[in-house]
Design an enzyme around this catalytic site. Structure first.
Site: not given
Length: 464
Positions: A219-221, A224
């Site tokens: 999810m961070c990829t 962001n």
């Protein structure tokens, strides 16, 4: 237009003539314990027709071919389980279904068709997820054949069958508890069939890295640092839809819904200067489409049924243990033995060593494990064993109260949660009652999450 189903109540003349030739004669290719049938003692044929019980998992393109091939080769007591209903798009290759069957459970319709068409067939369909059935359900079968296109489901049944194997006091395998698994898979013009004898041969998990990683991204990829068009499509699916279409259930076959996702993915791709977002790719990411070729399904199903026949009758030496097929240019097949992986979390006896940055967070570690092709986890929970033998939950996504209690750990650096060289038990829904025993080493500089797996000779806590 397909014709009506032909009702067949008795065996046609000469139906077992070819099977009898195999089961009553000796052969240089026979199994080590094969004893030919005689007129007075048809042990092999009786087991094939009367006593054996097979489970087929999946009633889709490959599953339909499997049911046809198995019943025509002589297996009669067959159960089939599938969680899906028949869609209009299935009718071009899943030949056990007709237009009036659209919307009905695949397993039940397929079983009814075979029972009407093949003399003596006793096929029972189960409309359910394989994970919803109790362990006792699977212990009824002499053989299980997988015709699934889902890697997580194949991993789950593989780990369950390994878990069912009992050991005696001397650590020897009880052969009566081994339920062979025949795994078939197809993608386009390529396919494979393999034989897994749980705890004896390499299992499905041993070769996990040979399969493409799952289409889930950290999810961070996605939020962001998107780098691929697939990241933009996942963002539109997971973030944009939930924020702007909250309360509306996504219909993956609805053109308006797919077009909306496509446009949102395009907007995000343009914002990050990423090219390659197309409507077709959007469909592929959202639906996780795997191309299906009817002839490939037929070839792989025939190979699986052939292995089932050899295992059931011992009339031939079964595959050891992998057959690969490629029909893209001509017809090419290759067989080879895939060795057991010592660090396999399901059937291995050593541990995996994972190099991590002590400053990265627990969430970062989870994202890395989910993205790694050697693990391909879907929703892992992490525990550790303390010096006093007690267990500590670092993160568990379920049940909700445990998720709420452990969520603060996700943002903490690893060095604040455990020490260099500690062992973590990583469980995942794709693995039945199996935990990956992971030794984490703080040996990489900040910002580097390189993987370093090796056989570990150190004494470790026993796997749960």
């Amino acid at each position: 237009v397909r014709g009506p189903i032909i009702m067949a109540e008795v065996d046609p003349p000469g139906r077992w003539e070819d099977i009898d030739k195999i089961l009553t004669r000796r052969s240089p290719m026979e199994g080590s314990d094969f004893t030919p049938d005689t007129k007075d003692d048809e042990v092999n044929k009786n087991f094939l027709l009367k006593d054996s019980k097979i489970l087929v998992i999946g009633a889709g393109g490959l599953g339909c071919e499997l049911l046809k091939a198995l019943t025509l080769v002589g297996f009669r007591n067959i159960d089939v389980i599938d969680m899906d209903e028949i869609d209009l798009s299935n009718l071009n290759r899943q030949f056990l279904f007709r237009h009036p069957d659209v919307g009905k459970p695949k397993a039940e319709v397929a079983a009814a068709f075979i029972n009407k068409r093949v003399p003596g067939a006793n096929v029972v369909g189960y409309y359910a997820k394989i994970q919803d059935k109790p362990i006792e359900f699977y212990q009824e079968y002499n053989l299980i054949i997988s015709g699934l296109d889902s890697i997580p489901a194949r991993r789950w049944i593989n780990s369950l069958l390994v878990n069912l194997v009992d050991m005696d006091d001397d650590g020897n395998v009880d052969p009566e508890t081994i339920i062979p698994l025949i795994d078939g898979g197809t993608e386009g013009f390529k396919g494979q069939a393999r034989v897994v004898l749980p705890t004896v041969t390499s299992c499905f998990e041993c070769s996990l890295e040979t399969f493409p990683p799952q289409t889930n991204f950290p999810m961070c990829t996605i939020r962001n640092t998107p780098r691929q068009p697939e990241h933009c499509i996942q963002y539109a699916l997971v973030v944009n839809w939930e924020e702007e279409k909250k309360g509306t259930k996504l219909d993956k076959d609805n053109v308006e819904h797919m077009t909306w996702l496509f446009k949102k993915a395009q907007e995000r791709a343009q914002a990050f200067n990423i090219s390659g977002v197309t409507y077709r790719l959007t469909q592929g990411v959202v639906k996780n489409i795997i191309p299906a070729i009817a002839s490939t399904n037929a070839v792989i199903a025939a190979a699986c049924a052939n292995e089932a026949f050899k295992i059931a009758t011992n009339a031939g030496k079964y595959l050891s243990n992998w057959m690969a097929y490629n029909g893209l240019r001509g017809v090419y097949t290759d067989t080879f033995k895939y060795e057991k992986k010592p660090s396999c979390p399901v059937c291995g006896n050593t541990n995996s060593t994972y190099a991590a940055d002590p400053l990265q967070t627990l969430q970062d570690l989870i994202d890395d494990l989910m993205a790694d092709p050697d693990f391909q986890l879907s929703g892992p929970s992490i525990m550790m064993t303390l010096d006093d033998g007690k267990r500590r939950n670092l993160w568990s996504p379920r049940p909700q109260n445990l998720a709420d209690a452990t969520r603060p750990n996700l943002s903490k650096p690893l060095k604040d949660l455990f020490n260099d060289g500690d062992f973590l038990d990583v469980a995942d829904p794709t693995l039945f009652s199996v935990a990956i025993n992971l030794k984490v080493l703080f040996s990489k500089p900040p910002g580097s999450y390189a993987l370093s797996k090796q056989e570990d000779k150190d004494e470790a806590p026993p796997q749960q």
